[in-house]
Design a protein around this motif. Sequence first.
Motif, PDB file in Angstrom:
ATOM      1  N   ILE A 164       0.862  -1.182   0.000  1.00  0.00           N
ATOM      2  CA  ILE A 164       0.000   0.000   0.000  1.00  0.00           C
ATOM      3  C   ILE A 164       0.896   1.229   0.000  1.00  0.00           C
ATOM      4  N   GLY A 185      -0.787   4.710   0.048  1.00  0.00           N
ATOM      5  CA  GLY A 185      -1.528   5.891   0.494  1.00  0.00           C
ATOM      6  C   GLY A 185      -1.054   6.301   1.887  1.00  0.00           C
ATOM      7  N   GLU A 213      -2.584   4.381   9.280  1.00  0.00           N
ATOM      8  CA  GLU A 213      -3.620   3.591   9.943  1.00  0.00           C
ATOM      9  C   GLU A 213      -3.132   2.180  10.214  1.00  0.00           C
ATOM     10  N   TRP A 214      -2.413   1.610   9.238  1.00  0.00           N
ATOM     11  CA  TRP A 214      -1.874   0.258   9.431  1.00  0.00           C
ATOM     12  C   TRP A 214      -0.889   0.251  10.593  1.00  0.00           C
ATOM     13  N   ARG A 237      -2.435   7.942   4.450  1.00  0.00           N
ATOM     14  CA  ARG A 237      -3.333   7.634   5.559  1.00  0.00           C
ATOM     15  C   ARG A 237      -3.463   6.132   5.773  1.00  0.00           C
ATOM     16  N   GLU A 238      -3.449   5.361   4.686  1.00  0.00           N
ATOM     17  CA  GLU A 238      -3.518   3.908   4.812  1.00  0.00           C
ATOM     18  C   GLU A 238      -2.313   3.373   5.571  1.00  0.00           C
ATOM     19  N   ILE A 239      -1.142   3.900   5.248  1.00  0.00           N
ATOM     20  CA  ILE A 239       0.087   3.454   5.917  1.00  0.00           C
ATOM     21  C   ILE A 239       0.031   3.787   7.405  1.00  0.00           C
TER      22      ILE A 239
END
Length: 260
Positions: A93, A95, A101-102, A97-99
């Motif tokens: 991934i 993105g 959040e993970w 924000r995705e990173i």
Amino acid sequence: GRPSEDRDGVSLEEAKKLLMESKLQTCSMAGSENTSAKRKISLMGTGMGGRGQMTLAAAEELKRCDVLFGAKRMTEAAETLGAPADGILRIPIYGNREILEWLENHPEYRNAGVLYSGDTGFYSGASGMAAMLLQEPYCDIYDYCIYPGISSVSYLCAKMGRSWEQVKLISLHGRDCDVSLEVSQNPAVFTLLGGVHTVKELCEQLLNHGLSNVRMTVGERLSYSDERIVAGTPEQLAAMEFSSLAVVMMERDEGREGTR
């Protein structure tokens, strides 16, 4: 049973002091390079993607990461960039924000790496991630460091045997720009392509604005074994097939023609 009166022990205040000293000692032993309790995120430019395109500093930092993020083609090819074959979790991934959040959901990973193509300072997602990491609450949780890579413009210009300090740099990768205006106002223009902006579309735009004598140099799969660099006029290159992910140098030089 109740301990005897002469048994050794510590008071509540002494216990707090011992626990605090133990915590400080643990932090100081976490690593000689980083005594901060914060987690670390390394933003690393991978260059063109082929072997040997990362700087040595970035390659060394890559080995210290316990989780890697980035486009699938980069995380899958991490070994060619210097990462060990095992021991590093790879998450495809990219993105911001995705990173984050993970990472929030996986606090056990303390040293994360994010891979970016090309150079981190040339139309790269690294700038957006760096800006987010300066904001709360992320600035209180993470330390970050940026490791630049080799940009497509410096790589292509080296292949062409020319410098690039006088080249106008633009991007059509997820962006819009009046290329014909830029070419008419600058002797040399370099652009990234992607999406609806293809070599064919670029050639047609130049021809429609009377810029038929511009010399175009197209770079595909730069640094890989199947690298292709082709030069010619817009009319010549419009009839050829190119990958959607390509880079182009455009030079207003009416004295040179032909392809190679």
